[in-house]
Design a protein around this motif. Structure first.
Motif, PDB file in Angstrom:
ATOM      1  N   MET A  32     -26.426  -5.892  10.178  1.00  0.00           N
ATOM      2  CA  MET A  32     -25.012  -6.113   9.869  1.00  0.00           C
ATOM      3  C   MET A  32     -24.134  -5.698  11.045  1.00  0.00           C
ATOM      4  O   MET A  32     -23.261  -6.442  11.491  1.00  0.00           O
ATOM      5  CB  MET A  32     -24.609  -5.303   8.632  1.00  0.00           C
ATOM      6  CG  MET A  32     -24.961  -5.916   7.310  1.00  0.00           C
ATOM      7  SD  MET A  32     -24.278  -4.884   5.988  1.00  0.00           S
ATOM      8  CE  MET A  32     -24.761  -5.845   4.556  1.00  0.00           C
ATOM      9  N   PHE A  33     -24.382  -4.475  11.514  1.00  0.00           N
ATOM     10  CA  PHE A  33     -23.572  -3.959  12.613  1.00  0.00           C
ATOM     11  C   PHE A  33     -23.912  -4.650  13.918  1.00  0.00           C
ATOM     12  O   PHE A  33     -23.030  -4.992  14.705  1.00  0.00           O
ATOM     13  CB  PHE A  33     -23.771  -2.447  12.750  1.00  0.00           C
ATOM     14  CG  PHE A  33     -22.809  -1.640  11.940  1.00  0.00           C
ATOM     15  CD1 PHE A  33     -21.862  -0.848  12.557  1.00  0.00           C
ATOM     16  CD2 PHE A  33     -22.839  -1.683  10.562  1.00  0.00           C
ATOM     17  CE1 PHE A  33     -20.961  -0.109  11.802  1.00  0.00           C
ATOM     18  CE2 PHE A  33     -21.951  -0.954   9.799  1.00  0.00           C
ATOM     19  CZ  PHE A  33     -21.003  -0.149  10.419  1.00  0.00           C
ATOM     20  N   GLY A  34     -25.208  -4.845  14.156  1.00  0.00           N
ATOM     21  CA  GLY A  34     -25.628  -5.454  15.410  1.00  0.00           C
ATOM     22  C   GLY A  34     -25.067  -6.847  15.583  1.00  0.00           C
ATOM     23  O   GLY A  34     -24.579  -7.212  16.663  1.00  0.00           O
ATOM     24  N   ALA A  35     -25.099  -7.656  14.511  1.00  0.00           N
ATOM     25  CA  ALA A  35     -24.608  -9.034  14.598  1.00  0.00           C
ATOM     26  C   ALA A  35     -23.122  -9.071  14.906  1.00  0.00           C
ATOM     27  O   ALA A  35     -22.665  -9.840  15.764  1.00  0.00           O
ATOM     28  CB  ALA A  35     -24.895  -9.774  13.289  1.00  0.00           C
ATOM     29  N   TYR A  36     -22.360  -8.231  14.221  1.00  0.00           N
ATOM     30  CA  TYR A  36     -20.919  -8.295  14.456  1.00  0.00           C
ATOM     31  C   TYR A  36     -20.519  -7.617  15.754  1.00  0.00           C
ATOM     32  O   TYR A  36     -19.531  -8.017  16.386  1.00  0.00           O
ATOM     33  CB  TYR A  36     -20.142  -7.724  13.267  1.00  0.00           C
ATOM     34  CG  TYR A  36     -18.743  -8.288  13.212  1.00  0.00           C
ATOM     35  CD1 TYR A  36     -18.543  -9.670  13.238  1.00  0.00           C
ATOM     36  CD2 TYR A  36     -17.627  -7.478  13.178  1.00  0.00           C
ATOM     37  CE1 TYR A  36     -17.268 -10.216  13.219  1.00  0.00           C
ATOM     38  CE2 TYR A  36     -16.344  -8.015  13.153  1.00  0.00           C
ATOM     39  CZ  TYR A  36     -16.166  -9.384  13.183  1.00  0.00           C
ATOM     40  OH  TYR A  36     -14.904  -9.918  13.174  1.00  0.00           O
ATOM     41  N   ALA A  37     -21.276  -6.613  16.182  1.00  0.00           N
ATOM     42  CA  ALA A  37     -21.015  -6.022  17.495  1.00  0.00           C
ATOM     43  C   ALA A  37     -21.206  -7.073  18.589  1.00  0.00           C
ATOM     44  O   ALA A  37     -20.404  -7.169  19.534  1.00  0.00           O
ATOM     45  CB  ALA A  37     -21.942  -4.830  17.738  1.00  0.00           C
ATOM     46  N   LEU A  38     -22.250  -7.877  18.453  1.00  0.00           N
ATOM     47  CA  LEU A  38     -22.470  -8.973  19.408  1.00  0.00           C
ATOM     48  C   LEU A  38     -21.330  -9.988  19.348  1.00  0.00           C
ATOM     49  O   LEU A  38     -20.864 -10.486  20.380  1.00  0.00           O
ATOM     50  CB  LEU A  38     -23.802  -9.668  19.099  1.00  0.00           C
ATOM     51  CG  LEU A  38     -25.072  -8.870  19.421  1.00  0.00           C
ATOM     52  CD1 LEU A  38     -26.281  -9.509  18.736  1.00  0.00           C
ATOM     53  CD2 LEU A  38     -25.290  -8.793  20.928  1.00  0.00           C
TER      54      LEU A  38
END
Length: 274
Positions: A210-216
């Motif tokens: 969740m966090f990784g996708a939106y951080a990207l």
């Protein structure tokens, strides 16, 4: 669109489709989404502290608006996955969000609407009709459209907020309160045991995703305009449809595959027009 922004947006698409698959597989999608969000917030908190670059006073209104939109997004998404197939909900939600971003940009922000963007909007609309499928799919499509409105809303808000904060610390500012509020509501409605039951390996992976996708995605937004980034990352529509067919063993009819491809073609046209 710069190549580094393109690479970041495509990576976000792969990670996003993967965590949605894990959430859709959970027996209690509402609980799994909340637990995953809390795990992600805890994991990324030290990273956000190290990378802290925030004008708190300036970014606070954007963060508050984004928290409200994220809460609505999570609640609607989890409900949709309880009621309809991933191969219906995901293409509708992710495919129509860039269209809403584009329309709002034109009507409210004064952006122009090139012919390619018009073609893209029409392609996305046709794709959504094909993906919608049966009556059961129709219910999922309605929820998917509501999810899309939330996605478009926080995309526009977060794009503006990045003028006052770095992507990762800003994400933590939004997601940590969202996690606390969502988990509090879930515990009140279902109890602590329902939440504890979702403390499983897939939920941990989904939380990081969740966090990784939106951080990207936020990193891509820092390098390119919102409409092209929103469009490129929706290539996850076809990825998610494939995962639904292979992993979840959903019956994905030919027209639904065609609809997913048409959605991606439409968002591609919007991206090129941008």
């Amino acid at each position: 669109m710069p190549l580094d922004a393109l690479a970041l947006a495509l990576a976000a698409a792969v990670v996003h489709a993967s965590w949605n698959l894990l959430t859709a597989r959970a027996g209690e999608s509402q609980m799994a989404a909340g637990v995953a969000l809390g795990i992600g917030a805890a994991v990324f908190a030290p990273v956000a502290a190290v990378m802290w670059d925030v004008d708190v006073g300036a970014v606070a209104p954007y963060a508050a608006a984004s928290v409200a939109l994220e809460l609505a997004y999570l609640a609607l998404l989890a409900t949709a996955y309880q009621r309809a197939p991933l191969s219906v909900v995901y293409p509708v939600a992710r495919g129509t969000a860039p269209v809403i971003v584009l329309v709002v940009s034109v009507l409210a922000l004064g952006a122009s609407l090139p012919a390619g963007a018009v073609a893209g909007v029409l392609a996305v609309g046709g794709g959504v009709v094909l993906v919608r499928g049966s009556a059961r799919g129709g219910g999922g499509a309605a929820l998917g459209l509501a999810v899309a409105a939330c996605i478009a809303g926080y995309t526009l808000v977060d794009n503006a907020a990045l003028a006052y904060a770095g992507p990762v610390p800003y994400l933590e500012l939004v997601m940590a309160p969202t996690a606390v509020l969502y988990l509090a509501g879930a515990a009140w409605s279902r109890g602590g045991r329902a939440l504890a039951a979702e403390l499983r390996s897939p939920t941990y992976v989904a939380g990081v995703g969740m966090f990784g996708a939106y951080a990207l995605a936020l990193a891509a937004l820092a390098r390119a305009p919102a409409a092209p980034v929103a469009a490129v990352r929706e290539s996850s529509v076809v990825i998610a449809t494939g995962l639904a067919a292979v992993v979840l063993r959903e019956h994905v009819a030919r027209r639904r595959w065609l609809g997913a491809v048409l959605v991606v073609a439409g968002v591609g046209a919007i991206a090129l027009a941008g």
